[in-house]
Design an enzyme around this catalytic site. Sequence first.
Site, PDB file in Angstrom:
ATOM      1  N   GLY A 160       0.812  -1.209   0.000  1.00 32.54           N
ATOM      2  CA  GLY A 160       0.000   0.000   0.000  1.00 32.54           C
ATOM      3  C   GLY A 160       0.848   1.262   0.000  1.00 32.54           C
ATOM      4  O   GLY A 160       0.434   2.300  -0.525  1.00 32.54           O
ATOM      5  N   THR A 303      -6.020   3.125   9.544  1.00 34.50           N
ATOM      6  CA  THR A 303      -5.178   2.053  10.052  1.00 34.50           C
ATOM      7  C   THR A 303      -5.372   1.809  11.546  1.00 34.50           C
ATOM      8  O   THR A 303      -5.272   0.686  12.011  1.00 34.50           O
ATOM      9  CB  THR A 303      -3.698   2.399   9.780  1.00 34.50           C
ATOM     10  OG1 THR A 303      -3.618   2.928   8.462  1.00 34.50           O
ATOM     11  CG2 THR A 303      -2.816   1.197   9.893  1.00 34.50           C
ATOM     12  N   ASP A 394      -5.040  -3.015  -0.777  1.00 38.62           N
ATOM     13  CA  ASP A 394      -4.048  -4.038  -0.467  1.00 38.62           C
ATOM     14  C   ASP A 394      -4.643  -5.440  -0.480  1.00 38.62           C
ATOM     15  O   ASP A 394      -5.351  -5.822   0.452  1.00 38.62           O
ATOM     16  CB  ASP A 394      -3.473  -3.802   0.940  1.00 38.62           C
ATOM     17  CG  ASP A 394      -2.245  -2.911   0.932  1.00 38.62           C
ATOM     18  OD1 ASP A 394      -1.805  -2.494  -0.147  1.00 38.62           O
ATOM     19  OD2 ASP A 394      -1.722  -2.640   2.041  1.00 38.62           O
ATOM     20  N   PRO A 395      -4.314  -6.259  -1.480  1.00 38.21           N
ATOM     21  CA  PRO A 395      -4.711  -7.671  -1.402  1.00 38.21           C
ATOM     22  C   PRO A 395      -4.146  -8.356  -0.149  1.00 38.21           C
ATOM     23  O   PRO A 395      -4.774  -9.259   0.382  1.00 38.21           O
ATOM     24  CB  PRO A 395      -4.118  -8.278  -2.677  1.00 38.21           C
ATOM     25  CG  PRO A 395      -4.037  -7.130  -3.633  1.00 38.21           C
ATOM     26  CD  PRO A 395      -3.723  -5.927  -2.782  1.00 38.21           C
ATOM     27  N   HIS A 396      -2.972  -7.893   0.330  1.00 37.09           N
ATOM     28  CA  HIS A 396      -2.422  -8.575   1.513  1.00 37.09           C
ATOM     29  C   HIS A 396      -3.070  -8.133   2.828  1.00 37.09           C
ATOM     30  O   HIS A 396      -2.642  -8.542   3.898  1.00 37.09           O
ATOM     31  CB  HIS A 396      -0.885  -8.519   1.567  1.00 37.09           C
ATOM     32  CG  HIS A 396      -0.269  -7.165   1.700  1.00 37.09           C
ATOM     33  ND1 HIS A 396       0.967  -6.871   1.176  1.00 37.09           N
ATOM     34  CD2 HIS A 396      -0.674  -6.040   2.303  1.00 37.09           C
ATOM     35  CE1 HIS A 396       1.283  -5.619   1.458  1.00 37.09           C
ATOM     36  NE2 HIS A 396       0.306  -5.096   2.134  1.00 37.09           N
ATOM     37  N   TYR A 425       2.273   5.364 -24.057  1.00 38.00           N
ATOM     38  CA  TYR A 425       1.795   4.191 -23.347  1.00 38.00           C
ATOM     39  C   TYR A 425       1.542   3.103 -24.372  1.00 38.00           C
ATOM     40  O   TYR A 425       0.487   3.009 -24.973  1.00 38.00           O
ATOM     41  CB  TYR A 425       0.514   4.601 -22.608  1.00 38.00           C
ATOM     42  CG  TYR A 425      -0.325   3.496 -22.054  1.00 38.00           C
ATOM     43  CD1 TYR A 425       0.220   2.499 -21.254  1.00 38.00           C
ATOM     44  CD2 TYR A 425      -1.692   3.483 -22.295  1.00 38.00           C
ATOM     45  CE1 TYR A 425      -0.580   1.517 -20.734  1.00 38.00           C
ATOM     46  CE2 TYR A 425      -2.495   2.499 -21.771  1.00 38.00           C
ATOM     47  CZ  TYR A 425      -1.931   1.516 -20.991  1.00 38.00           C
ATOM     48  OH  TYR A 425      -2.727   0.551 -20.464  1.00 38.00           O
ATOM     49  N   SER A 445      12.019  -4.786 -10.842  1.00 39.98           N
ATOM     50  CA  SER A 445      11.781  -6.217 -10.666  1.00 39.98           C
ATOM     51  C   SER A 445      10.755  -6.466  -9.576  1.00 39.98           C
ATOM     52  O   SER A 445      10.787  -5.829  -8.527  1.00 39.98           O
ATOM     53  CB  SER A 445      13.083  -6.924 -10.294  1.00 39.98           C
ATOM     54  OG  SER A 445      13.955  -6.884 -11.389  1.00 39.98           O
TER      55      SER A 445
HETATM   56  C1  LIG Z   1      -1.654  -0.542   5.639  1.00 35.68           C
HETATM   57  C2  LIG Z   1      -1.955   0.788   5.132  1.00 35.68           C
HETATM   58  C3  LIG Z   1      -1.085   1.451   4.256  1.00 35.68           C
HETATM   59  C4  LIG Z   1       0.262   0.910   3.884  1.00 35.68           C
HETATM   60  O1  LIG Z   1       0.166  -0.314   3.312  1.00 35.68           O
HETATM   61  P1  LIG Z   1       1.395  -1.328   3.340  1.00 35.68           P
HETATM   62  O2  LIG Z   1       0.881  -2.413   2.481  1.00 35.68           O
HETATM   63  O3  LIG Z   1       1.590  -1.728   4.763  1.00 35.68           O
HETATM   64  O4  LIG Z   1       2.561  -0.622   2.776  1.00 35.68           O
HETATM   65  C5  LIG Z   1      -1.474   2.670   3.761  1.00 35.68           C
HETATM   66  N1  LIG Z   1      -2.642   3.213   4.111  1.00 35.68           N
HETATM   67  C6  LIG Z   1      -3.503   2.618   4.953  1.00 35.68           C
HETATM   68  C7  LIG Z   1      -4.796   3.278   5.285  1.00 35.68           C
HETATM   69  C8  LIG Z   1      -3.183   1.377   5.494  1.00 35.68           C
HETATM   70  O5  LIG Z   1      -4.028   0.789   6.358  1.00 35.68           O
END
Ligand SMILES: *Cc1c(COP(=O)(O)O)cnc(C)c1O
Length: 626
Positions: A160, A303, A394-396, A425, A445
């Site tokens: 993210g 967060t 974020d998929p993770h 592009y 990469s």
């Molecule tokens: C987790 C988070 C990020 C950063 O994401 P990472 O994958 O940890 O780098 C950015 N913004 C918000 C609101 C988040 O919760």
Amino acid sequence: MEKKEDTIEEKVNVDALFLGPKSENHKYFKETLNFLMDEHIHWRRDFHPDDKPVISVWEQHETNFEATLERTTNALLELSSKLKTSSMPWFSARYLGHMNSDTLMAANLAYMATILYNPNNCAYEGAPATTALEIEVGKQFAKMLGYDPEKAWGHITTDGTIANYEGLWVARNLKSIPLAIKAVKPELVEGLDDWQLLNMSTEKILDLVSQVKAAGALEAVREHSVRGTGMQSGKLGRLLVPQSKHYSWTKAVDVLGIGQENMVYIQVKDNYRMDIDVLKATIDKFVSEKTPILGVVAVTGTTEEGAIDEVHEIVKLREEYEKEGVSFYIHVDAAYGGYTRSVFLDNKNQFMDFDNLKQKLHDQGVLHKEINWPSRDVYDAYKAMANVDSITLDPHKMGYVPYAAGGVVLKDKRALDLISYFAAYVFEKTEDNPMLLGSYIMEGSKAGAAAAAVWTAHRVIPLNISGYGRIIGRSVEGAVRFYNSLLSAKVIEAAGKKFVVAPLTNPDFNIVDFAFNEVGNTSLKAMDELNQKVYEQCSYNSGPVFYDDWITSKTDLSYDDYGDAPKTFVAEMGIPAEEWDSVRSVYVLRSCVLTPFLTHNTTYDEYWGNFMKTMQKLLGVIVKAR
Ligand SMILES: *Cc1c(COP(=O)(O)O)cnc(C)c1O
């Protein structure tokens, strides 16, 4: 291929998606992993079957050959022992800390299978299979977020943080384009003064870029834009972010040369959403000084609190300002809550109307009938995401895919011209399988395995109410139950003392913050110390993870970061207002409830019972140690 996924109407069974808290699905997992390993082994052998083996059976029996294998085994055993003693048990519902949970079997298996092929998504030549998957996933992101997948552009980033950098990179370069056009092709912007050029809408700027490109002047314009000339502090205006922003924004303004002094924090309300009135007043102030607004960042899923900023109000605000000749870029940082938009889409991927959604969530068993979610504001915020310029997701996190997989989506793919390092592009290979992905993204990469993991997860689990909606529904249900239990928790008696526990705020999504206080205590410092001690007993710091009965995370809500937003909560905990005014910070425990295993009443009740028992024990230990 694309079509098929639209017609999957079978609801996914969430319990079949994970290895499970007790490895319940180990049989399927191991068999499939074995099968995938065999596939790879055969693949090597099938590549020119007539080539002779290079490593002979004879050599394989030599002493130092065997010794080398033994060293490999020993190193792996050493690693495994470290992993087992000191990893976080994210699969367990006793883990309610950071944004983690069990990850999907489909994604884990895909990752492990792909890593043996070691694709590098920087370039087609390094990853003919997996760059195409990344582009396909980008379109799926776009669709889930309400963009037109044919006009949008999305891809997988490391995380993210990088996705936010990329969003700001586009916003920054875009803002500088009209002035660059004035320098190179003044006839295209005739009659417009600098203020008007710095207040053009994203769409207008991209239309101009198309004209510039048609006139063969793109390169010259780019050279005159910020990417050629560098930043001049303040010239492109201010970036407005909520106080609750992730710290990646602090790094982003540094890395992109915007400068901390040009990032302005907007006060949040006591529900931890950005205060729209303050946002408007701030924009008004800057406009009256003729300072442009570079962009506004909204967060859907903060967060620390899981708060959902009112994106719909920000979009509306921009529409109103545009009537007065003021415009700015909008980026939504949905790193955390991006996948949650799948809950709002029916199985034809249409955004449902509010009443229909509420009905369906209960009728289809996505949420238990006792759970009332989402609020109207949360619904409206998700709906309005379709109208912003770019989004991080974020998929993770809520995609339940292993690290490292973030994502960014631009509403209008023409914006790629502003960051790409090709003359244009160009998809040289095919429209959907770019030749050199690395030339129009921030990274070089990058793991094709991550793209494979996300793609496979999406293949199994539709990005709508019948797929991801069901996993996320279970997570929300766990969070709402936890919040409700905290709200009505009885006084806890431990070692002759009495304690109360209470949640910080009614969560918009699935993060529950809370704190303990000793009955009768009016010192904020004493309350903070108590919660800090609880945290120390409920985190890895305190010893081998096997001994932890419950694991959480924590956060400090300080005046510097949040203004007076936490004041209401501190008062609710029985602490006088003067205490907040002097200490100006409160320490709270923070539980991200991603686990899908806290829903069925029986599991939940058992868990809550364990939680209270554990807390009583810990508080007793803390009292005795005083
Ligand atoms: C987790 C988070 C990020 C950063 O994401 P990472 O994958 O940890 O780098 C950015 N913004 C918000 C609101 C988040 O919760």
